[in-house]
Design a protein around this motif. Sequence first.
Motif, PDB file in Angstrom:
ATOM      1  N   LYS A  43      67.918  10.826  85.281  1.00 62.65           N
ATOM      2  CA  LYS A  43      67.659  12.237  85.011  1.00 62.65           C
ATOM      3  C   LYS A  43      67.620  12.446  83.500  1.00 62.65           C
ATOM      4  O   LYS A  43      68.489  11.952  82.778  1.00 62.65           O
ATOM      5  N   LEU A  44      66.610  13.169  83.045  1.00 57.23           N
ATOM      6  CA  LEU A  44      66.455  13.429  81.619  1.00 57.23           C
ATOM      7  C   LEU A  44      66.600  14.914  81.326  1.00 57.23           C
ATOM      8  O   LEU A  44      66.213  15.754  82.149  1.00 57.23           O
ATOM      9  N   PRO A  45      67.122  15.261  80.150  1.00 57.87           N
ATOM     10  CA  PRO A  45      67.140  16.670  79.767  1.00 57.87           C
ATOM     11  C   PRO A  45      65.710  17.164  79.593  1.00 57.87           C
ATOM     12  O   PRO A  45      64.825  16.391  79.199  1.00 57.87           O
ATOM     13  N   ALA A  46      65.475  18.433  79.895  1.00 54.96           N
ATOM     14  CA  ALA A  46      64.120  18.985  79.747  1.00 54.96           C
ATOM     15  C   ALA A  46      63.644  18.870  78.307  1.00 54.96           C
ATOM     16  O   ALA A  46      62.448  18.716  78.045  1.00 54.96           O
ATOM     17  N   ILE A  47      64.568  18.919  77.355  1.00 51.70           N
ATOM     18  CA  ILE A  47      64.265  18.714  75.936  1.00 51.70           C
ATOM     19  C   ILE A  47      64.998  17.464  75.472  1.00 51.70           C
ATOM     20  O   ILE A  47      66.221  17.358  75.631  1.00 51.70           O
ATOM     21  N   SER A  48      64.267  16.506  74.910  1.00 57.79           N
ATOM     22  CA  SER A  48      64.852  15.291  74.361  1.00 57.79           C
ATOM     23  C   SER A  48      64.642  15.267  72.850  1.00 57.79           C
ATOM     24  O   SER A  48      63.735  15.924  72.331  1.00 57.79           O
ATOM     25  N   LEU A  49      65.471  14.508  72.147  1.00 57.65           N
ATOM     26  CA  LEU A  49      65.347  14.425  70.693  1.00 57.65           C
ATOM     27  C   LEU A  49      64.707  13.114  70.272  1.00 57.65           C
ATOM     28  O   LEU A  49      65.181  12.037  70.637  1.00 57.65           O
ATOM     29  N   GLY A  50      63.628  13.217  69.502  1.00 59.74           N
ATOM     30  CA  GLY A  50      62.950  12.047  68.977  1.00 59.74           C
ATOM     31  C   GLY A  50      63.305  11.797  67.524  1.00 59.74           C
ATOM     32  O   GLY A  50      63.520  12.736  66.750  1.00 59.74           O
ATOM     33  N   CYS A  51      63.347  10.535  67.140  1.00 55.41           N
ATOM     34  CA  CYS A  51      63.718  10.149  65.775  1.00 55.41           C
ATOM     35  C   CYS A  51      62.543   9.514  65.042  1.00 55.41           C
ATOM     36  O   CYS A  51      62.720   8.646  64.184  1.00 55.41           O
ATOM     37  N   TRP A  52      61.325   9.946  65.393  1.00 54.75           N
ATOM     38  CA  TRP A  52      60.120   9.422  64.742  1.00 54.75           C
ATOM     39  C   TRP A  52      60.079   9.864  63.285  1.00 54.75           C
ATOM     40  O   TRP A  52      59.863   9.065  62.381  1.00 54.75           O
ATOM     41  N   HIS A  53      60.284  11.142  63.047  1.00 54.85           N
ATOM     42  CA  HIS A  53      60.301  11.681  61.691  1.00 54.85           C
ATOM     43  C   HIS A  53      61.724  12.087  61.311  1.00 54.85           C
ATOM     44  O   HIS A  53      62.552  12.406  62.166  1.00 54.85           O
ATOM     45  N   ASN A  54      61.992  12.075  60.012  1.00 57.16           N
ATOM     46  CA  ASN A  54      63.242  12.599  59.444  1.00 57.16           C
ATOM     47  C   ASN A  54      64.467  11.749  59.742  1.00 57.16           C
ATOM     48  O   ASN A  54      65.596  12.232  59.603  1.00 57.16           O
ATOM     49  N   PHE A  55      64.264  10.486  60.139  1.00 59.40           N
ATOM     50  CA  PHE A  55      65.407   9.608  60.358  1.00 59.40           C
ATOM     51  C   PHE A  55      65.312   8.338  59.522  1.00 59.40           C
ATOM     52  O   PHE A  55      66.031   7.374  59.755  1.00 59.40           O
ATOM     53  N   GLY A  56      64.438   8.363  58.513  1.00 59.82           N
ATOM     54  CA  GLY A  56      64.311   7.229  57.617  1.00 59.82           C
ATOM     55  C   GLY A  56      65.152   7.405  56.367  1.00 59.82           C
ATOM     56  O   GLY A  56      65.935   8.350  56.237  1.00 59.82           O
ATOM     57  N   HIS A  57      64.950   6.507  55.405  1.00 57.13           N
ATOM     58  CA  HIS A  57      65.703   6.551  54.152  1.00 57.13           C
ATOM     59  C   HIS A  57      65.311   7.727  53.275  1.00 57.13           C
ATOM     60  O   HIS A  57      65.990   8.017  52.280  1.00 57.13           O
ATOM     61  N   ASP A  58      64.219   8.405  53.625  1.00 57.11           N
ATOM     62  CA  ASP A  58      63.759   9.539  52.828  1.00 57.11           C
ATOM     63  C   ASP A  58      64.392  10.857  53.262  1.00 57.11           C
ATOM     64  O   ASP A  58      63.951  11.924  52.831  1.00 57.11           O
ATOM     65  N   PHE A  59      65.414  10.790  54.116  1.00 55.22           N
ATOM     66  CA  PHE A  59      66.029  12.006  54.643  1.00 55.22           C
ATOM     67  C   PHE A  59      67.548  11.856  54.584  1.00 55.22           C
ATOM     68  O   PHE A  59      68.082  10.781  54.872  1.00 55.22           O
ATOM     69  N   PRO A  60      68.285  12.920  54.211  1.00 54.98           N
ATOM     70  CA  PRO A  60      69.747  12.815  54.061  1.00 54.98           C
ATOM     71  C   PRO A  60      70.444  12.430  55.369  1.00 54.98           C
ATOM     72  O   PRO A  60      70.164  12.998  56.420  1.00 54.98           O
ATOM     73  N   HIS A  61      71.388  11.500  55.269  1.00 55.15           N
ATOM     74  CA  HIS A  61      72.081  11.039  56.474  1.00 55.15           C
ATOM     75  C   HIS A  61      72.877  12.162  57.126  1.00 55.15           C
ATOM     76  O   HIS A  61      72.928  12.249  58.365  1.00 55.15           O
ATOM     77  N   GLN A  62      73.490  13.018  56.322  1.00 57.53           N
ATOM     78  CA  GLN A  62      74.299  14.089  56.899  1.00 57.53           C
ATOM     79  C   GLN A  62      73.436  15.031  57.737  1.00 57.53           C
ATOM     80  O   GLN A  62      73.885  15.515  58.790  1.00 57.53           O
ATOM     81  N   THR A  63      72.198  15.261  57.311  1.00 56.80           N
ATOM     82  CA  THR A  63      71.303  16.121  58.096  1.00 56.80           C
ATOM     83  C   THR A  63      70.927  15.443  59.404  1.00 56.80           C
ATOM     84  O   THR A  63      70.889  16.090  60.460  1.00 56.80           O
ATOM     85  N   LYS A  64      70.678  14.144  59.371  1.00 56.08           N
ATOM     86  CA  LYS A  64      70.400  13.400  60.603  1.00 56.08           C
ATOM     87  C   LYS A  64      71.579  13.530  61.570  1.00 56.08           C
ATOM     88  O   LYS A  64      71.395  13.767  62.773  1.00 56.08           O
ATOM     89  N   ARG A  65      72.770  13.381  61.022  1.00 54.14           N
ATOM     90  CA  ARG A  65      73.979  13.486  61.833  1.00 54.14           C
ATOM     91  C   ARG A  65      74.109  14.876  62.438  1.00 54.14           C
ATOM     92  O   ARG A  65      74.371  15.017  63.640  1.00 54.14           O
ATOM     93  N   ASP A  66      73.891  15.904  61.618  1.00 56.62           N
ATOM     94  CA  ASP A  66      74.003  17.280  62.115  1.00 56.62           C
ATOM     95  C   ASP A  66      72.978  17.553  63.215  1.00 56.62           C
ATOM     96  O   ASP A  66      73.280  18.246  64.201  1.00 56.62           O
ATOM     97  N   ILE A  67      71.774  17.009  63.070  1.00 57.15           N
ATOM     98  CA  ILE A  67      70.730  17.198  64.083  1.00 57.15           C
ATOM     99  C   ILE A  67      71.154  16.562  65.406  1.00 57.15           C
ATOM    100  O   ILE A  67      71.058  17.176  66.473  1.00 57.15           O
ATOM    101  N   CYS A  68      71.638  15.333  65.337  1.00 58.97           N
ATOM    102  CA  CYS A  68      72.027  14.624  66.569  1.00 58.97           C
ATOM    103  C   CYS A  68      73.211  15.293  67.264  1.00 58.97           C
ATOM    104  O   CYS A  68      73.211  15.449  68.497  1.00 58.97           O
ATOM    105  N   LEU A  69      74.198  15.705  66.497  1.00 58.80           N
ATOM    106  CA  LEU A  69      75.380  16.300  67.114  1.00 58.80           C
ATOM    107  C   LEU A  69      75.069  17.691  67.667  1.00 58.80           C
ATOM    108  O   LEU A  69      75.589  18.069  68.725  1.00 58.80           O
TER     109      LEU A  69
END
Length: 343
Positions: free
Chosen positions: A24-50
Amino acid sequence: MTYRPAEDRYERMTYNRCGASGLKLPAISLGCWHNFGHDFPHQTKRDICLTAFDHGITHFDLANNYGPPAGSAEHAFGSILAEDLKPWRDELIISSKAGYYMWPGPYGEWGSRKYLVASCDQSLKRMGLDYVDIFYSHRPDPDTPLEETIGALDYIVRSGRALYAGISSYTAAQTKEAQRIAKELGTPIVIHQPSYNMLDRWIERDGLKDALPGLGIGSIVFIPLAQGMLTKKYLGGVPEDSRAAQGKSLDAHRINDRSIEALRGLDALAEERGQTLAQMALAWVLRNGGITSALIGASRPEQVVDCVGAIRTPDFTEDELKRIDELADEDSFAAWAKEAAGA
């Protein structure tokens, strides 16, 4: 501060059965295609995932080549998993893929058994995992026999590297043949990841969307917001910090006077429905249960919260669907892009 997920997270999300499987999958899933590389702040990635997990998003979608550089998105997610989400690993669906270029030589991309198995092992190492929940063939390989590619997915599942097998961007005909092979091997494909949104409806024309339920395959669509076009970002033109302005993945020629006028019409319709344009675009993709999950990207946690709101919006009336078809006519958008480019 130690992270604790919201206790009401599962009340905030809808979960859909994926094809004929137990997944079973959530109707909305989170993709890490953009904004999860070295060009994006780690804390923001963390905040997005949590934030995503706090709102019931249990599925995190990655691929070996996501970055930049390639592999860095998996490293980043692995760090977030170790730092914050590891106690809830059994509540998470983590997926990865292989198919696009990763390293030099004949075994650094496409769909050979050698590439897929090596890529899966590398992805597991980068994320610090014993297994992924879903592993995909990221794109069909025109030169490798389909039996080899699907056989590699079967091996990856049987060896414990993944729990489920998936494919991405395969046509209806390719999907039918892939599922035939997979079922004969005993590891059926449970999920397909194609592109799909109001402005790109190829899975309808190809027959893929209608074929998937009969094949027992669920669906998770990427770019449901058309690379940000189906949000408020481009209603006033092309912002300097946008993908279109930076030439990352959206052709700036698609943003012109005629397309902006159409997007504003869609935004007005969304307001009439009591939702944002992004919420309406996601609700349209998920309408009538035809799609299992919509895969979003985000550059801020607030965008995740907005997208989750799509599951609480009203059904579409026939008149609303007709207006969307008139405004979001993909042939017109394609023609306007060519016109703006001087083609």
